[in-house]
Motif scaffolding. Sequence first.
Motif, short mmCIF file in Angstrom:
data_model
loop_
_atom_site.label_atom_id
_atom_site.label_comp_id
_atom_site.label_asym_id
_atom_site.label_seq_id
_atom_site.Cartn_x
_atom_site.Cartn_y
_atom_site.Cartn_z
N GLU A 33 -20.05 -21.10 -8.50
CA GLU A 33 -19.50 -20.72 -9.81
C GLU A 33 -18.56 -21.80 -10.33
OE1 GLU A 33 -19.32 -18.54 -7.06
OE2 GLU A 33 -21.20 -17.63 -7.71
N LYS A 34 -17.68 -22.30 -9.45
CA LYS A 34 -16.72 -23.33 -9.85
C LYS A 34 -17.42 -24.64 -10.21
CE LYS A 34 -11.97 -23.34 -8.55
NZ LYS A 34 -10.94 -23.61 -7.59
N ALA A 35 -18.52 -24.92 -9.54
CA ALA A 35 -19.25 -26.16 -9.80
C ALA A 35 -19.92 -26.14 -11.18
CB ALA A 35 -20.30 -26.39 -8.72
N ALA A 36 -20.27 -24.97 -11.64
CA ALA A 36 -20.88 -24.78 -12.97
C ALA A 36 -22.04 -25.74 -13.21
CB ALA A 36 -19.81 -24.91 -14.06
N LEU A 37 -22.99 -25.75 -12.29
CA LEU A 37 -24.13 -26.66 -12.37
C LEU A 37 -25.22 -26.13 -13.27
CD1 LEU A 37 -24.79 -27.54 -8.64
CD2 LEU A 37 -23.34 -28.73 -10.27
N ASP A 38 -25.94 -27.05 -13.86
CA ASP A 38 -27.20 -26.72 -14.51
C ASP A 38 -28.36 -27.07 -13.58
OD1 ASP A 38 -26.34 -25.83 -17.20
OD2 ASP A 38 -25.48 -27.85 -17.27
N LEU A 39 -28.14 -28.07 -12.71
CA LEU A 39 -29.19 -28.51 -11.80
C LEU A 39 -28.55 -29.13 -10.57
CD1 LEU A 39 -32.25 -29.20 -11.28
CD2 LEU A 39 -31.76 -31.40 -12.40
N TRP A 40 -29.13 -28.83 -9.41
CA TRP A 40 -28.76 -29.52 -8.18
C TRP A 40 -29.96 -30.41 -7.83
CZ3 TRP A 40 -27.86 -26.81 -2.79
CH2 TRP A 40 -27.45 -27.76 -1.87
N ALA A 41 -29.83 -31.69 -8.07
CA ALA A 41 -30.93 -32.64 -7.90
C ALA A 41 -30.92 -33.26 -6.50
CB ALA A 41 -30.87 -33.71 -8.97
N LYS A 42 -30.93 -32.41 -5.47
CA LYS A 42 -30.83 -32.92 -4.11
C LYS A 42 -32.03 -33.76 -3.72
CE LYS A 42 -31.93 -28.35 -2.34
NZ LYS A 42 -31.41 -27.26 -1.55
N ASP A 43 -33.19 -33.54 -4.36
CA ASP A 43 -34.37 -34.35 -4.06
C ASP A 43 -34.28 -35.76 -4.63
OD1 ASP A 43 -35.44 -32.22 -2.69
OD2 ASP A 43 -36.63 -31.52 -4.40
N MET A 44 -33.34 -35.96 -5.54
CA MET A 44 -33.13 -37.30 -6.11
C MET A 44 -31.98 -38.03 -5.41
SD MET A 44 -35.55 -37.59 -8.24
CE MET A 44 -35.11 -39.18 -8.91
N ALA A 45 -31.31 -37.36 -4.51
CA ALA A 45 -30.19 -37.95 -3.77
C ALA A 45 -30.71 -38.91 -2.71
CB ALA A 45 -29.37 -36.83 -3.11
N PRO A 46 -29.85 -39.78 -2.20
CA PRO A 46 -30.28 -40.68 -1.12
C PRO A 46 -30.76 -39.86 0.09
CG PRO A 46 -28.09 -41.27 -1.91
CD PRO A 46 -28.45 -39.98 -2.56
N SER A 47 -31.68 -40.43 0.83
CA SER A 47 -32.17 -39.77 2.05
C SER A 47 -31.01 -39.53 3.01
CB SER A 47 -33.24 -40.63 2.72
OG SER A 47 -32.67 -41.84 3.19
N SER A 48 -31.18 -38.59 3.89
CA SER A 48 -30.13 -38.30 4.89
C SER A 48 -29.84 -39.54 5.73
CB SER A 48 -30.56 -37.15 5.79
OG SER A 48 -30.65 -35.97 5.04
N GLU A 49 -30.88 -40.27 6.09
CA GLU A 49 -30.70 -41.48 6.91
C GLU A 49 -29.86 -42.51 6.17
OE1 GLU A 49 -33.82 -40.22 6.10
OE2 GLU A 49 -34.08 -39.12 7.99
N LEU A 50 -30.18 -42.74 4.89
CA LEU A 50 -29.43 -43.74 4.12
C LEU A 50 -28.00 -43.28 3.89
CD1 LEU A 50 -29.38 -46.40 2.60
CD2 LEU A 50 -30.30 -45.20 0.59
#
Length: 120
Positions: A33-50
């Motif tokens: 709620e506090k983050a007030a996101l429209d989208l969480w683009a975790k698939d566009m984030a850097p890979s876990s390894e990187l």
Amino acid sequence: MDIQLKRVYESPEESDGYRILTDRLWPRGISREKAALDLWAKDMAPSSELRKWFGHDPEKYETFRKKYLQELDHNPGKEDFLSLVKSHLKEGRVTLLYGARDREHNQAVVLQHFLEQALS
């Protein structure tokens, strides 16, 4: 092109426009709620390894930036993401949110430049 960067811990404002979280992991200590996101683009984030390799070390930033740009270029969701961002930019501002303390050396900075180049 109005793409701004903001820490997810900062209070949301109406002027933020469309708010996109760019982290792969949910930021500690903040509710959805506090983050007030429209989208969480975790698939566009850097890979876990990187992400783990980088560890927000400013000395590794330039290499991180290059590797992350390569990941973005080969991301299967890239075209859909670019299309979504482009459509929201027609309506106003897009705000890329990140959890890192370092405002200059994080994935949102890289993603902002990537979007500006890809959409110009």
